[in-house]
Design a protein around this motif. Structure first.
Motif: not given
Length: 132
Positions: A12-27
Motif C-alpha cells: 500500500n502506498e500511503i500518506e501519513l495521516t491519522e486513519n491509515i488502512q489497507c487499500n485492499k482489505c480496509e483493515k
C-alpha cells in the motif's frame, strides 16, 4: 510511503495521516508498530558468501582420502584377480570398488584408515558386498 499489510500482504502506498488502512482489505494500521526493512550491506553479503563457500567446500572434502590413496585402493581392489576377466566384468568390479570406497570413506576417517587398517578392510569388504 509503502507499507505491506500484515493481514493480506498487499503493498500500500500511503500518506501519513491519522486513519491509515489497507487499500485492499480496509483493515486499520493504527495500532501497528512499523519498522523499515533493512537489507545487509553488499560488503557483508560478500563476506558471508565467501566464508560460507569456503566452509562448504571444506565440509565436502573432509571425508575424502588423498587422491593417490583413493586411486591405490580402487586399483588394488579392481586388479586383485590373478585370472583374465572380461572387460564387462572388469567395469562392473571397478564400479563395486568405487561404491565400496565411497561408503567406507563416510564411516572410516582418513586418520582411522592410517591407524587401523583392519577397521578399514572390514568396512570396505562389507560395503563391497552391499554394493554388488
Amino acid at each position: 510511503m509503502n507499507i505491506e499489510c500484515p493481514h493480506c500482504n498487499t503493498d500500500n502506498e500511503i500518506e501519513l495521516t491519522e486513519n491509515i488502512q489497507c487499500n485492499k482489505c480496509e483493515k486499520s494500521f493504527t495500532d501497528l508498530k512499523l519498522s523499515k526493512r533493512q537489507l545487509m550491506s553488499a560488503g557483508t553479503a560478500l563476506l558471508l558468501g565467501a566464508f560460507g563457500g569456503y566452509k562448504a567446500d571444506a565440509a565436502f572434502d573432509e571425508d575424502r582420502y588423498p587422491l593417490a590413496v583413493e586411486y591405490a585402493i580402487v586399483d588394488t581392489c579392481t586388479n586383485s584377480s590373478k585370472n583374465m576377466i572380461s572387460v564387462d566384468w572388469y567395469d562392473s568390479k571397478r564400479q563395486v570398488c568405487l561404491c565400496a570406497l565411497e561408503k567406507t570413506e563416510q564411516s572410516v576417517s582418513y586418520s582411522d584408515y592410517k591407524s587401523d587398517q583392519a577397521l578399514f578392510l572390514s568396512h570396505f569388504k562389507s560395503n563391497a558386498r552391499n554394493c554388488s
